[in-house]
Each structure stands twice: as structure tokens, then as C-alpha cells.
Design an enzyme around this catalytic site. Structure first.
Site, PDB file in Angstrom:
ATOM      1  N   HIS A  48      -7.001   3.936   7.631  1.00  0.00           N
ATOM      2  CA  HIS A  48      -5.818   3.340   6.995  1.00  0.00           C
ATOM      3  C   HIS A  48      -6.267   2.810   5.633  1.00  0.00           C
ATOM      4  O   HIS A  48      -7.380   2.275   5.513  1.00  0.00           O
ATOM      5  CB  HIS A  48      -5.307   2.126   7.794  1.00  0.00           C
ATOM      6  CG  HIS A  48      -4.333   2.422   8.879  1.00  0.00           C
ATOM      7  ND1 HIS A  48      -4.299   1.691  10.057  1.00  0.00           N
ATOM      8  CD2 HIS A  48      -3.331   3.332   8.986  1.00  0.00           C
ATOM      9  CE1 HIS A  48      -3.322   2.149  10.832  1.00  0.00           C
ATOM     10  NE2 HIS A  48      -2.721   3.141  10.207  1.00  0.00           N
ATOM     11  N   CYS A 104      -4.726  -6.084   9.255  1.00  0.00           N
ATOM     12  CA  CYS A 104      -4.005  -5.326  10.278  1.00  0.00           C
ATOM     13  C   CYS A 104      -3.093  -6.224  11.106  1.00  0.00           C
ATOM     14  O   CYS A 104      -2.062  -5.790  11.603  1.00  0.00           O
ATOM     15  CB  CYS A 104      -4.984  -4.652  11.229  1.00  0.00           C
ATOM     16  SG  CYS A 104      -6.072  -3.470  10.455  1.00  0.00           S
TER      17      CYS A 104
HETATM   18  N1  ARG Z   1      -5.735   0.629  17.115  1.00  0.00           N
HETATM   19  C1  ARG Z   1      -4.876   0.623  15.976  1.00  0.00           C
HETATM   20  C2  ARG Z   1      -4.663   2.026  15.477  1.00  0.00           C
HETATM   21  O1  ARG Z   1      -5.589   2.789  15.488  1.00  0.00           O
HETATM   22  C3  ARG Z   1      -5.424  -0.240  14.899  1.00  0.00           C
HETATM   23  C4  ARG Z   1      -4.504  -0.424  13.738  1.00  0.00           C
HETATM   24  C5  ARG Z   1      -5.100  -1.223  12.644  1.00  0.00           C
HETATM   25  N2  ARG Z   1      -4.126  -1.579  11.705  1.00  0.00           N
HETATM   26  C6  ARG Z   1      -4.253  -1.485  10.370  1.00  0.00           C
HETATM   27  N3  ARG Z   1      -3.316  -1.967   9.628  1.00  0.00           N
HETATM   28  N4  ARG Z   1      -5.276  -0.859   9.842  1.00  0.00           N
HETATM   29  O2  ARG Z   1      -3.575   2.405  15.088  1.00  0.00           O
END
Ligand code: ARG
Length: 272
Positions: free
Chosen positions: A171, A265
Site C-alpha cells: 500500500h 493503517c
Molecule cells: N491485513 C491488511 C491487508 O492486507 C492490512 C492493511 C493495512 N492497511 C494499510 N492502510 N496499509 O489488507
């Protein structure tokens, strides 16, 4: 220099690692749920102590990643661009976020349902005073590039597409963050050569993070323009930010890191 913010968070009530959709998630590793809740509470308290408005979304059974509230939407100028998750395990989270904006909030948000796959603030960042207000957008793992053009039409703000090339930084918010209204911090190696060039051109005085700080989720931070809340393992980045005039607020989120996320996150910013 600090500006009061409005945030949306969701407690890790049902947090577990029961599927693996990013390289950080290991379904055989044990997660201390009690500790995860304590650490998250520490994060929420830090935001409240800094004077921000913190709204809380109700966690839902069967949605273990709901604690990562940043992924539910992207909000700029009172307009809410809804999320559409790549992985089916998370798709119902978008519905909960939509309900927050359309039914639970006193503020008259304008909710726009998404067409393209996009994971909200996970892949979108906003820098309000850079070039009159620009959106930085990541693609490569989760959000589709089509969502970048969709966002540009919805917000009427320039959207800069940046290609992520290292799966550990799946991300945008794991590799780049706005540290105030004009500047960013980022980890260059998470981006393609050409995207790196774009960032150098647009943000020549950005704070550059070293690999160990990036891998410690140091860039997954939230700043109010002065106070930078970030993962306590990213000492090098904290020192760089102090030297640049910011005040780092370290928080320990070791348990939530097991899901592949940290400070940012867990926090969605609602921009009126
Ligand atoms: N386990 C989640 C996923 O893989 C973690 C999300 C993390 N969020 C972020 N904004 N990077 O989607």
C-alpha cells in the site's frame, strides 16, 4: 503549525491473522489479542491527547482487518470516495464505512460509491498546500490505476500515479506519508525508477527514510503538521523528523504489525 484533525478509528476487537493477503501476514504466528487492544488504546489516547477529534467505528465479527480503518474510504473536501477492496475477505468493510458516512455522522459528507478497485487511504494520500492540493496515489498491488482517474474526476484535484514495486510495501501508506501541508516523507526503493523521479521533482525537500525504518513501518505515520505519531521501532526516522523540526510521538503496535499495518493503517483522516 499543527492543525486539528478529525480521525476515524476502529478497535481491534476481532483482530486475528486468519488469512494472508500481504507478505507480513503469517497465519501460523500467534497474536496476543489483549496486547493488540492495549496498544491500539495507546494509539487512540495519543490522538486524543494531541487534541484531535477521534470517531470510533464499531468493529464487526468476521472482519479481522477492520482495525485498519484507513482502507475504508478516501475523504477530501467533504467528499468521500468509497473503497472497493481487492480481496473478498475485506470487501464487507466498505459497507460499514459507507454506513458511517451516510447514516451515522452528523456531518453532511457527500459519499461517492466506487467503480474501480481501491483501498482508500491505504493507496491515496493528500497534500493540501502542495501545488494547490494534490493527491498522491499508489498502484501495483491493491488499488487499480483506473481508481486514480476516477478519484481525479471525483475530487477535481490532480492525482499523481505512483507505481509500487516491492510487495512488502503493498500500500502507498507503507512507503509514503504527508508530514505536513506541503511536504512528505518516503522510501524511494518502494517505487519504480520513474515514479521515484516524479517524487523527486515534486518534493525536492522530502524526508527520505532508510530501509530499516521503512521496514519497521516508520512511514506508516500520521502527522498533524508538527506531531508525528509513528511506530516506536523507527528510531532513525524519528531522529530525522526531530532534526527537521517535527515532534515524533512513538507508539508500540507490535501486534497489529502482524497483520501488515501500523499507525496510519489504523487511522482514516476525515477532511471537511
Ligand atoms: N491485513 C491488511 C491487508 O492486507 C492490512 C492493511 C493495512 N492497511 C494499510 N492502510 N496499509 O489488507
Amino acid at each position: 503549525m499543527p492543525r486539528k484533525r478529525t480521525y476515524l478509528v476502529c478497535p481491534p476487537e476481532h483482530f486475528v491473522v486468519e488469512y494472508a493477503i500481504n507478505p507480513w501476514m503469517d497465519t501460523t504466528a500467534s497474536v496476543d489479542g489483549e496486547l493488540a487492544r492495549k496498544q491500539w488504546e495507546g494509539l487512540r489516547e495519543a490522538l486524543v491527547r494531541l487534541g484531535h477529534d477521534v470517531h470510533v467505528l464499531s468493529p464487526e465479527i468476521g472482519l479481522p482487518d477492520m482495525v485498519y480503518a484507513a482502507n475504508g474510504a478516501f475523504v477530501v473536501d467533504g467528499i468521500v470516495y468509497g473503497a472497493r477492496f481487492k480481496h473478498p475477505q475485506r470487501s464487507a468493510e466498505a459497507v460499514a464505512h459507507r454506513r458511517f458516512y451516510t447514516e451515522r455522522s452528523e456531518h453532511p459528507w457527500r459519499f461517492v460509491p466506487p467503480v474501480a478497485t481501491n483501498e482508500g487511504e491505504g493507496d491515496f494520500a493528500y497534500v493540501p498546500d502542495a501545488y494547490g492540493g494534490i493527491v498522491l496515489a499508489g498502484y501495483g498491488y491493491r488499488t487499480e490505476q483506473a481508481a486514480h482517474t476516477e478519484a481525479q474526476e471525483i475530487f477535481g484535484r490532480p492525482v499523481i500515479s505512483l507505481k509500487l514495486t516491492d510487495p512488502r510495501f503493498y500500500h502507498l501508506d507503507t512507503a509514503l506519508a504527508a508530514i505536513d501541508d506541503t511536504n512528505i516523507a518516503y522510501y524511494p526503493a518502494a517505487f519504480s525508477d520513474r515514479s521515484r523521479r516524479v517524487l523527486e521533482q515534486l518534493f525536492p525537500s522530502a524526508v527520505i527514510a532508510a530501509e530499516d525504518d521503512a521496514l519497521a513501518f516508520g512511514l506508516n505515520l500520521v502527522s498533524d503538521g508538527r506531531h508525528v505519531v509513528l511506530n516506536s521501532d523507527a528510531d532513525g526516522l524519528a531522529a530525522k523528523l526531530s532534526a527537521a523540526g517535527y515532534e515524533p510521538i512513538p507508539v508500540d503496535l507490535s501486534e497489529l504489525k502482524k497483520g501488515g499495518g501500523s499507525v496510519k493503517c489504523c487511522i482514516a483522516e476525515l477532511r471537511h
